[in-house]
Design a protein around this motif. Structure first.
Motif, PDB file in Angstrom:
ATOM      1  N   PHE A 112      84.225   5.796  50.745  1.00 10.22           N
ATOM      2  CA  PHE A 112      85.109   6.848  50.240  1.00 10.22           C
ATOM      3  C   PHE A 112      85.769   7.603  51.395  1.00 10.22           C
ATOM      4  N   LEU A 113      84.969   7.975  52.390  1.00  9.32           N
ATOM      5  CA  LEU A 113      85.521   8.719  53.531  1.00  9.32           C
ATOM      6  C   LEU A 113      86.479   7.857  54.346  1.00  9.32           C
TER       7      LEU A 113
ATOM      8  N   ASN B  92      89.216   4.808  45.930  1.00 13.17           N
ATOM      9  CA  ASN B  92      89.061   6.203  45.506  1.00 13.17           C
ATOM     10  C   ASN B  92      89.414   7.148  46.651  1.00 13.17           C
ATOM     11  N   GLY B  93      88.912   6.819  47.842  1.00 13.60           N
ATOM     12  CA  GLY B  93      89.173   7.659  48.998  1.00 13.60           C
ATOM     13  C   GLY B  93      90.639   7.715  49.382  1.00 13.60           C
ATOM     14  N   VAL B  94      91.323   6.580  49.262  1.00 13.78           N
ATOM     15  CA  VAL B  94      92.763   6.559  49.558  1.00 13.78           C
ATOM     16  C   VAL B  94      93.501   7.514  48.629  1.00 13.78           C
ATOM     17  N   VAL B  95      93.193   7.433  47.344  1.00 15.53           N
ATOM     18  CA  VAL B  95      93.843   8.321  46.373  1.00 15.53           C
ATOM     19  C   VAL B  95      93.478   9.778  46.659  1.00 15.53           C
ATOM     20  N   ALA B  96      92.197  10.020  46.949  1.00 18.12           N
ATOM     21  CA  ALA B  96      91.767  11.379  47.272  1.00 18.12           C
ATOM     22  C   ALA B  96      92.485  11.904  48.511  1.00 18.12           C
ATOM     23  N   GLY B  97      92.668  11.049  49.504  1.00 19.81           N
ATOM     24  CA  GLY B  97      93.345  11.457  50.730  1.00 19.81           C
ATOM     25  C   GLY B  97      94.784  11.865  50.489  1.00 19.81           C
ATOM     26  N   HIS B  98      95.446  11.160  49.584  1.00 21.07           N
ATOM     27  CA  HIS B  98      96.832  11.515  49.259  1.00 21.07           C
ATOM     28  C   HIS B  98      96.909  12.779  48.405  1.00 21.07           C
ATOM     29  N   THR B  99      95.831  13.085  47.696  1.00 22.61           N
ATOM     30  CA  THR B  99      95.852  14.217  46.758  1.00 22.61           C
ATOM     31  C   THR B  99      95.419  15.525  47.396  1.00 22.61           C
ATOM     32  N   SER B 100      94.453  15.462  48.305  1.00 24.97           N
ATOM     33  CA  SER B 100      93.839  16.680  48.836  1.00 24.97           C
ATOM     34  C   SER B 100      94.829  17.526  49.638  1.00 24.97           C
ATOM     35  N   LYS B 101      94.800  18.817  49.380  1.00 26.46           N
ATOM     36  CA  LYS B 101      95.578  19.776  50.164  1.00 26.46           C
ATOM     37  C   LYS B 101      94.715  20.459  51.223  1.00 26.46           C
TER      38      LYS B 101
ATOM     39  N   PRO C 228      91.184  14.619  31.420  1.00 26.86           N
ATOM     40  CA  PRO C 228      92.435  13.856  31.503  1.00 26.86           C
ATOM     41  C   PRO C 228      93.457  14.425  32.476  1.00 26.86           C
ATOM     42  N   ASP C 229      93.426  15.726  32.740  1.00 28.94           N
ATOM     43  CA  ASP C 229      94.411  16.326  33.638  1.00 28.94           C
ATOM     44  C   ASP C 229      93.983  16.304  35.102  1.00 28.94           C
ATOM     45  N   LYS C 230      92.699  16.037  35.364  1.00 28.05           N
ATOM     46  CA  LYS C 230      92.186  16.103  36.731  1.00 28.05           C
ATOM     47  C   LYS C 230      91.611  14.779  37.228  1.00 28.05           C
ATOM     48  N   TYR C 231      91.502  13.813  36.354  1.00 26.92           N
ATOM     49  CA  TYR C 231      90.917  12.516  36.725  1.00 26.92           C
ATOM     50  C   TYR C 231      91.976  11.661  37.417  1.00 26.92           C
ATOM     51  N   LEU C 232      91.738  11.316  38.665  1.00 31.04           N
ATOM     52  CA  LEU C 232      92.716  10.562  39.445  1.00 31.04           C
ATOM     53  C   LEU C 232      92.595   9.061  39.231  1.00 31.04           C
ATOM     54  N   THR C 233      91.413   8.544  39.444  1.00 29.78           N
ATOM     55  CA  THR C 233      91.136   7.107  39.309  1.00 29.78           C
ATOM     56  C   THR C 233      89.623   6.950  39.395  1.00 29.78           C
ATOM     57  N   GLY C 234      89.132   5.713  39.338  1.00 29.95           N
ATOM     58  CA  GLY C 234      87.689   5.530  39.416  1.00 29.95           C
ATOM     59  C   GLY C 234      87.302   4.134  39.856  1.00 29.95           C
ATOM     60  N   ALA C 235      86.125   4.015  40.450  1.00 24.95           N
ATOM     61  CA  ALA C 235      85.539   2.722  40.813  1.00 24.95           C
ATOM     62  C   ALA C 235      84.602   2.325  39.683  1.00 24.95           C
ATOM     63  N   GLU C 236      85.002   1.339  38.882  1.00 28.51           N
ATOM     64  CA  GLU C 236      84.274   1.007  37.661  1.00 28.51           C
ATOM     65  C   GLU C 236      83.687  -0.408  37.735  1.00 28.51           C
ATOM     66  N   TRP C 237      82.506  -0.551  37.132  1.00 30.08           N
ATOM     67  CA  TRP C 237      81.854  -1.858  37.039  1.00 30.08           C
ATOM     68  C   TRP C 237      82.366  -2.638  35.832  1.00 30.08           C
ATOM     69  N   ASN C 238      82.384  -3.961  35.969  1.00 24.16           N
ATOM     70  CA  ASN C 238      82.639  -4.850  34.835  1.00 24.16           C
ATOM     71  C   ASN C 238      81.504  -5.864  34.801  1.00 24.16           C
ATOM     72  N   TRP C 239      80.329  -5.428  34.320  1.00 18.50           N
ATOM     73  CA  TRP C 239      79.142  -6.273  34.366  1.00 18.50           C
ATOM     74  C   TRP C 239      79.209  -7.457  33.399  1.00 18.50           C
ATOM     75  N   ALA C 240      80.131  -7.422  32.449  1.00 14.86           N
ATOM     76  CA  ALA C 240      80.252  -8.559  31.531  1.00 14.86           C
ATOM     77  C   ALA C 240      80.532  -9.853  32.295  1.00 14.86           C
ATOM     78  N   LYS C 241      81.243  -9.753  33.404  1.00 16.19           N
ATOM     79  CA  LYS C 241      81.534 -10.944  34.209  1.00 16.19           C
ATOM     80  C   LYS C 241      80.263 -11.571  34.743  1.00 16.19           C
ATOM     81  N   VAL C 242      79.266 -10.727  35.060  1.00 16.83           N
ATOM     82  CA  VAL C 242      77.977 -11.237  35.539  1.00 16.83           C
ATOM     83  C   VAL C 242      77.159 -11.778  34.374  1.00 16.83           C
ATOM     84  N   TYR C 243      77.037 -10.990  33.338  1.00 18.75           N
ATOM     85  CA  TYR C 243      76.107 -11.329  32.268  1.00 18.75           C
ATOM     86  C   TYR C 243      76.541 -12.544  31.463  1.00 18.75           C
TER      87      TYR C 243
END
Length: 278
Positions: A186-187, A155-164, A261-276
Motif C-alpha cells: 500500500f505504501l 489501493n496505494g496508487v489511488v490513495a496517493g492521488h487522493t490524499s491532500k 458510497p461517497d468515500k469508498y475509492l476502490t478495494g483489493a478484493e478476493w475471488n476465491w471461486a477461482k480457487v475452489y
C-alpha cells in the motif's frame, strides 16, 4: 470420538469452552477429484459469513460450488482459532462425511489442521495462507493464497492521488508476513505517486475487534490521515468510522462500497471461486 461429539457440530460449539492471481502449494488441488467422487466439502470460517470481509469472501467462493454436480457443501462460521476448530473438522468428517476441508483462517493451520491431518490420513485438508511445506507437512495437507499485495499496491496508487495531507492510515490486525506485505505494498503504491507520502499503522492484535478498530481509525484520522485502509477480518467498522469522519477509504477482502458510497475509492478484493472450482 465420544458421545458428546456425536450430538451435532453446532451443539458442540455452543458447549465449548471458547464458545485474484492465485498462488497454490499442495500435492494436488482436489476439487475435480471430489466432484468425480460425489464428495462433501467443508468450509470453516473464523467469523460470520456476512462480515463484508475475509469470511464473506471465502463464503462467496464456497457458494460457487453449490451448483456443481457431485459436490455437497457444509459450512461452519464463528469458529475460533482454538481446539474448537479441531472439533469442527472432526464433526464435519464424522457427521457429514466430508472428504475435503478448507479451514480458511490463518491460525487454523498449526497445530489444529496438522493434528487432524494426522488423525484422518484419508481426508484432504487445504489451508488458506500459503504455509504448507511438502518437506515437513503431511501430504494430505496443502495451502493456497493469492498475490493480494498487488491489489493493495493499486489501493496505494489511488490513495496517493487522493490524499491532500500526504498522510495515510492503515489499521492492521497482527504483524504476520501477509499483513506486512499488504502494508508495504500500500505504501509503495502511494509513494509511486508522491515519495513524500507517509503511512501510519496501528495494530489491534486481533482479527476482529470492533472497538479497537474504531479507536485505531479515529486515532489515525486525528493524526492527519485522510485516506485509510486496513487488514482485519471485517473492514466494516473501519470503513464506516472513517467515512463518518470524512476520510476516504480503500477497501479490502470484499466489496465495502455500499457501506460508504461517497468515500469508498476502490478495494483489493478476493475471488476465491477461482480457487475452489479448480
Amino acid at each position: 470420538m465420544t458421545g458428546k461429539f456425536m450430538l451435532s457440530r453446532r451443539d458442540l460449539l455452543k458447549t465449548s469452552a471458547a464458545g485474484a492471481a492465485l498462488g497454490l502449494a499442495s500435492a494436488a488441488f482436489p476439487i475435480r477429484a471430489a466432484r468425480a467422487a460425489a464428495a462433501t466439502v467443508g468450509f470453516i470460517y473464523v467469523g460470520p459469513k456476512d462480515d463484508y470481509g475475509y469470511n464473506q469472501a471465502h463464503a462467496e467462493g464456497a457458494a460457487a460450488l453449490k451448483g456443481v454436480e457431485g459436490i455437497s457443501i457444509v459450512e461452519e462460521e464463528n469458529v475460533p482459532e482454538t481446539v474448537d476448530v479441531q472439533k469442527t473438522m472432526e464433526s464435519m468428517i464424522n457427521l457429514d462425511g466430508a472428504s475435503l476441508i478448507f479451514p480458511t483462517s490463518f491460525g487454523y493451520f498449526d497445530p489444529h489442521m496438522l493434528a487432524m491431518c494426522a488423525k484422518f490420513p484419508d481426508v484432504q485438508f487445504r489451508h488458506c495462507g500459503g504455509m504448507w511445506n511438502k518437506d515437513k507437512h503431511p501430504m494430505n495437507a496443502g495451502s493456497y493464497f493469492g498475490y493480494i499485495g498487488m491489489g493493495q499496491y493499486l489501493n496505494g496508487v489511488v490513495a496517493g492521488h487522493t490524499s491532500k495531507s500526504k498522510k495515510l492510515g492503515f489499521v492492521a490486525a497482527k504483524p504476520i508476513p501477509q499483513v506486512l506485505l499488504n502494508i508495504n505494498s500500500f505504501l509503495l503504491g502511494a509513494r509511486s505517486v508522491d515519495p513524500a507520502i507517509t503511512c501510519q499503522v496501528i495494530f489491534t492484535g486481533e482479527w476482529s475487534l470492533a472497538v479497537k478498530e474504531a479507536e485505531a481509525t479515529n486515532a489515525l484520522i486525528d493524526q492527519g490521515a485522510d485516506v485509510v485502509t486496513c487488514h482485519v477480518d471485517s473492514p466494516k467498522v473501519v470503513v464506516e468510522t472513517a467515512a463518518g469522519r470524512g476520510a476516504f477509504i480503500c477497501g479490502y477482502h470484499a466489496n465495502q462500497s455500499p457501506l460508504a458510497p461517497d468515500k469508498y475509492l476502490t478495494g483489493a478484493e478476493w475471488n476465491w471461486a477461482k480457487v475452489y472450482k479448480m
